[in-house]
Scaffold this motif. Structure first.
Motif, PDB file in Angstrom:
ATOM      1  N   LEU A  22       1.000  -1.222  -0.008  1.00  0.00           N
ATOM      2  CA  LEU A  22      -0.089  -0.065   0.036  1.00  0.00           C
ATOM      3  C   LEU A  22       0.807   1.222  -0.056  1.00  0.00           C
ATOM      4  CD1 LEU A  22      -3.034  -0.703   2.157  1.00  0.00           C
ATOM      5  CD2 LEU A  22      -3.093  -0.065  -0.238  1.00  0.00           C
ATOM      6  N   THR A  26       0.931   4.091  -2.868  1.00  0.00           N
ATOM      7  CA  THR A  26       0.382   5.567  -2.358  1.00  0.00           C
ATOM      8  C   THR A  26       1.598   6.364  -2.956  1.00  0.00           C
ATOM      9  OG1 THR A  26      -0.408   4.636  -0.552  1.00  0.00           O
ATOM     10  CG2 THR A  26      -0.129   6.795  -0.434  1.00  0.00           C
ATOM     11  N   GLU A  30       1.455   9.155  -5.632  1.00  0.00           N
ATOM     12  CA  GLU A  30       1.876  10.571  -5.101  1.00  0.00           C
ATOM     13  C   GLU A  30       2.612  11.040  -6.201  1.00  0.00           C
ATOM     14  OE1 GLU A  30       3.436  11.391  -1.439  1.00  0.00           O
ATOM     15  OE2 GLU A  30       1.423  11.221  -0.528  1.00  0.00           O
ATOM     16  N   LEU A  33       0.602  12.233  -9.172  1.00  0.00           N
ATOM     17  CA  LEU A  33      -0.162  13.453  -8.817  1.00  0.00           C
ATOM     18  C   LEU A  33       0.634  14.506  -8.932  1.00  0.00           C
ATOM     19  CD1 LEU A  33      -2.743  14.166  -7.600  1.00  0.00           C
ATOM     20  CD2 LEU A  33      -1.548  14.268  -5.468  1.00  0.00           C
ATOM     21  N   HIS A  34       1.920  14.530  -8.572  1.00  0.00           N
ATOM     22  CA  HIS A  34       2.759  15.610  -8.708  1.00  0.00           C
ATOM     23  C   HIS A  34       2.919  16.198 -10.406  1.00  0.00           C
ATOM     24  CE1 HIS A  34       3.236  15.977  -4.820  1.00  0.00           C
ATOM     25  NE2 HIS A  34       4.054  15.090  -4.360  1.00  0.00           N
ATOM     26  N   GLU A  37       0.044  17.441 -11.454  1.00  0.00           N
ATOM     27  CA  GLU A  37      -0.054  18.744 -10.830  1.00  0.00           C
ATOM     28  C   GLU A  37       0.797  19.805 -11.714  1.00  0.00           C
ATOM     29  OE1 GLU A  37       0.617  18.966  -6.576  1.00  0.00           O
ATOM     30  OE2 GLU A  37      -1.511  18.198  -6.241  1.00  0.00           O
ATOM     31  N   ARG A  38       2.328  19.600 -11.845  1.00  0.00           N
ATOM     32  CA  ARG A  38       2.893  20.452 -12.695  1.00  0.00           C
ATOM     33  C   ARG A  38       2.423  20.633 -13.856  1.00  0.00           C
ATOM     34  NH1 ARG A  38       8.877  18.913 -11.584  1.00  0.00           N
ATOM     35  NH2 ARG A  38       7.858  17.810  -9.783  1.00  0.00           N
ATOM     36  N   GLU A  41      -0.308  22.891 -13.642  1.00  0.00           N
ATOM     37  CA  GLU A  41       0.258  24.251 -13.737  1.00  0.00           C
ATOM     38  C   GLU A  41       0.999  25.074 -14.913  1.00  0.00           C
ATOM     39  OE1 GLU A  41       1.254  27.064 -10.585  1.00  0.00           O
ATOM     40  OE2 GLU A  41      -0.003  25.527 -10.395  1.00  0.00           O
TER      41      GLU A  41
ATOM     42  N   ASN B  48      -2.465  12.092   4.675  1.00  0.00           N
ATOM     43  CA  ASN B  48      -1.838  11.753   3.149  1.00  0.00           C
ATOM     44  C   ASN B  48      -2.012  13.247   2.230  1.00  0.00           C
ATOM     45  OD1 ASN B  48      -0.515  10.603   1.347  1.00  0.00           O
ATOM     46  ND2 ASN B  48      -2.506   9.379   0.559  1.00  0.00           N
ATOM     47  N   ARG B  55       5.079  18.791   0.294  1.00  0.00           N
ATOM     48  CA  ARG B  55       6.350  18.478  -0.391  1.00  0.00           C
ATOM     49  C   ARG B  55       6.495  19.359  -1.465  1.00  0.00           C
ATOM     50  NH1 ARG B  55       6.572  12.386  -2.071  1.00  0.00           N
ATOM     51  NH2 ARG B  55       6.220  12.163   0.248  1.00  0.00           N
ATOM     52  N   VAL B  56       5.195  19.974  -2.091  1.00  0.00           N
ATOM     53  CA  VAL B  56       4.962  20.695  -3.262  1.00  0.00           C
ATOM     54  C   VAL B  56       5.619  22.051  -2.878  1.00  0.00           C
ATOM     55  CG1 VAL B  56       3.388  22.155  -4.653  1.00  0.00           C
ATOM     56  CG2 VAL B  56       3.134  19.592  -4.237  1.00  0.00           C
ATOM     57  N   GLN B  84       3.183  34.016 -16.058  1.00  0.00           N
ATOM     58  CA  GLN B  84       4.453  33.439 -15.598  1.00  0.00           C
ATOM     59  C   GLN B  84       5.427  33.899 -16.667  1.00  0.00           C
ATOM     60  OE1 GLN B  84       4.640  29.244 -14.568  1.00  0.00           O
ATOM     61  NE2 GLN B  84       3.013  29.577 -13.107  1.00  0.00           N
TER      62      GLN B  84
END
Lengths: 99, 552
Positions: A22, A26, A30, A33-34, A37-38, A41, B48, B55-56, B84
């Motif tokens: 697990l 995870t 994660e 996910l980053h 996210e980037r 962005e 979580n 971290r971000v 930006q």
């Protein structure tokens, strides 16, 4: 009694493996996910730049000469006809000429 | 205890009890372990989200910038937004040849001082030196192509103004850290609509919607530019205001400022002549004088003694074209008689006159979102001569925005108008301000404003636009200079309203130091320049504002 102990130990081991798995999943999630996210962005930044550029290109200062070259002109009173005029059919054409 | 028992060896008495207690112990320990594992699982699931955001934020370098919301006009067209942009910095420790690096950088950025840059690049004790902030992507690529080690980029948010110079006075500007230092930008910070940002984050807040209409702004700007050329004026300014809500739909002052060009805002010749400059506005102030007379019970037909010039001490007030007979109140307005306006003021009395100017908001500074407004220059005390000069707009210098707000109140049926640069909710019913003049006075003023345009002898006849019922008043004020007034240098103005049967907008057009031209018959009076300019503007903006044309 011994059987119970063995079962308990097995349970503990399997749950440890489960937990490890697990945890690993995870972390992977994660990480992705980053990345997402980037990406989001960056997309947002691109959208901001494109929106600014579109607004800059659509600024009236630039559009007006282009529109005039196409033979368009600012709306004025003689382009407007009150409602009943349309029904009577006395529509006059604009004096606008494309040279 | 159980360990001690085992070491002690078998004991008849203990053997029957020990296995049970031992197994119970074991069960307890295992149960505890499971509980710990379960608890840990729950804790991980719970925390979580926090863990990932921490971290971000640690990945991006903290910066003390502000993320600002977009600014849009009343129709949602973009006026200001954050983007930006890469900023270039150097790590001197990694730079091998500071001289060469500085030389090559300056070739790309001629604005940078090469000696200063060389010095800071050679300073090995530092690890961070800004070279240039806010580069275009193309520029960043060219720097990258130089291939100098030790030059690095970091993304920053930067404010851009896509509409350019239009609205520059109202938008204000931001500093290098994206903080508002003037105009609406500062207002946004004051009301807390911007947010402290980490790195190059863009604001997620809803855009700030202004009352301005970009299309109307452009039409106004262009017509004013044309008027400056036509009449060789040194400057021009204009505004359009909603008479009910006080929303400023357009406000232009030429020459304008570009919010992206820092130097523009410091140039005194580029000040906002609508909201930041105060002027003696001249005869358009007779609108206020006549309003006061009407409030005191006079009618448009009541007569005023204008046969003789007015004397006050060593001054003599004369009309430009004296009729040599008594005039009615409406004639005083239409012929713009200084003597008549002076007589009206004198018969009202100094206290009433001052109170009326106060009630219209012309006696104190007007605060808007954009600025706290300059205080008007007014006479210390009001004697006979001050009463007379105030009646035709001299001796009191206000901002044109202030005067437009007062006029809007006189036109809209008589309730106070508070100018605003923020768009009001179109759905919500308009909240009327407190009453400043009676409905009768307002109706009579609308009538006389319209008459001044339709009358063949009216000073405002060149402001007429067929179909839109323009009403208005001209003003030609000699501009104050050192040691008195200059005859040849005037401020020509026109306060207009349309449609005058039920006004929706007031316009105020100002031309600074126009020259006599063939088209104006060599004259510099407002009737020959500001009035026709108003006509051209109203013809262009009325359809944009959705004011229907009346059939001709």
């Amino acid at each position: 009694m011994r059987i119970l102990n063995v079962v308990a130990v097995l349970l503990a081991l399997s749950s440890a493996f489960l937990l490890y798995g697990l945890n690993y999943d995870t972390r992977m999630i994660e990480r992705s996910l980053h990345v997402r996210e980037r990406e989001a962005e960056r997309a947002r930044a691109d959208i901001a730049v494109l929106r600014a550029e579109r607004a800059h290109l659509a600024r009236p200062e630039r559009i007006e000469p282009l529109a005039r070259r196409l033979g368009l002109e600012p709306l004025s009173a003689r382009h407007l006809l009150p409602g009943p005029g349309l029904a009577a059919g006395n529509i006059t054409t604009s004096s606008t000429s494309v040279r | 205890m159980s360990v001690a028992a085992r070491i002690a060896g078998p004991d008849l008495h203990e053997t029957s009890v020990a296995p049970r207690s031992r197994s119970r112990m074991l069960a307890l320990v295992i149960a505890l372990a499971f509980a710990a594992v379960g608890g840990q699982l729950v804790r991980l699931a719970w925390q979580n989200e926090d863990a990932s955001t921490i971290r971000v934020s640690m990945m991006s370098s903290p910066a003390n910038t502000l993320a600002r919301p977009d600014i849009v006009d009343r129709n949602g067209r973009l006026l200001a937004t954050d983007v930006q942009m890469p900023s270039l910095y150097a790590d001197p420790l990694l730079i091998q040849d500071a001289d060469e690096a500085a030389e090559r950088l300056v070739r790309l950025f001629p604005q940078i001082d090469v000696r200063e840059l060389r010095q800071s690049l050679a300073d090995k004790s530092r690890r961070f030196v800004w070279v240039r902030r806010g580069l275009s992507p193309a520029m960043a690529q060219r720097v990258h192509n130089l291939g100098i080690p030790g030059l690095l980029f970091v993304d920053e948010i930067r404010r851009t103004y896509p509409a350019g110079r239009l609205g520059g006075h109202i938008l204000g500007r931001v500093d290098i850290d994206n903080r508002g230092t003037g105009g609406i930008e500062r207002y946004i910070d004051e009301i807390g609509a911007s947010e402290a940002a980490v790195g190059a984050r863009l604001s997620a807040r809803a855009p700030v919607r202004l009352s301005l209409d970009l299309g109307v702004m452009h039409a106004l700007d262009e017509e004013l530019a044309g008027a400056m050329v036509r009449y060789e004026a040194a400057g021009a300014a204009g505004l359009v205001m909603d008479v009910l809500t006080g929303e400023v739909v357009a406000s232009v002052s030429r020459p304008g400022v570009d919010p992206a060009v820092y130097e523009d805002a410091l140039d005194p010749s580029r000040i906002d002549r609508i909201a930041a400059g105060t002027y003696e506005l001249g005869s358009i102030m007779k609108l206020v004088t006549v309003a006061m007379a009407l409030e005191m019970g006079r009618s448009l037909d009541s007569m005023v003694d204008t046969a003789e010039p007015l004397k006050a001490g060593r001054f003599t007030i004369e009309d430009l074209h004296p009729l040599g007979r008594p005039m009615s109140v409406s004639e005083v307005f239409i012929h713009s008689s200084n003597v008549g306006a002076g007589q009206l003021a004198l018969s009202a009395g100094a206290a009433t006159q001052k109170a009326f100017l106060q009630k219209l908001g012309l006696w104190s500074a007007l605060k808007t979102e954009v600025s706290s407004g300059p205080a008007p220059q007014k006479p210390q005390q009001i004697g006979r001569i001050e009463q007379i000069t105030l009646s035709f707009g001299h001796g009191l210098a206000t901002t044109p925005l202030q005067f437009a707000a007062a006029s809007a109140a006189l036109m809209n049926g008589g309730t106070r108008v508070t100018p605003t640069f923020m768009a009001l909710d179109g759905e919500a019913p308009v909240v009327r301000g407190e009453r400043v003049v009676s409905a009768r006075t307002s109706a009579l003023l609308r009538e006389v404003m319209r008459r001044n345009v339709t009358d063949p002898a009216g000073t405002g006849r060149r402001a007429d636009v067929p179909g839109f019922e323009v009403g208005g008043k001209t003003g030609t004020a000699e501009m104050a200079a050192k040691g008195g007034y200059r005859k040849k240098s005037v401020l020509a103005s026109f306060i207009g309203t349309f449609p005058s049967s039920e006004p929706r907008y007031v316009t105020l057009i100002l031309l600074f130091e126009p020259k006599g031209q063939d088209v104006t018959g060599g004259e510099i009076t407002a009737g020959r320049n500001a009035a026709p300019t108003t006509a051209r503007i109203i013809e262009r903006i009325a359809p944009l504002l959705g004011v229907p044309a009346k059939s001709l």
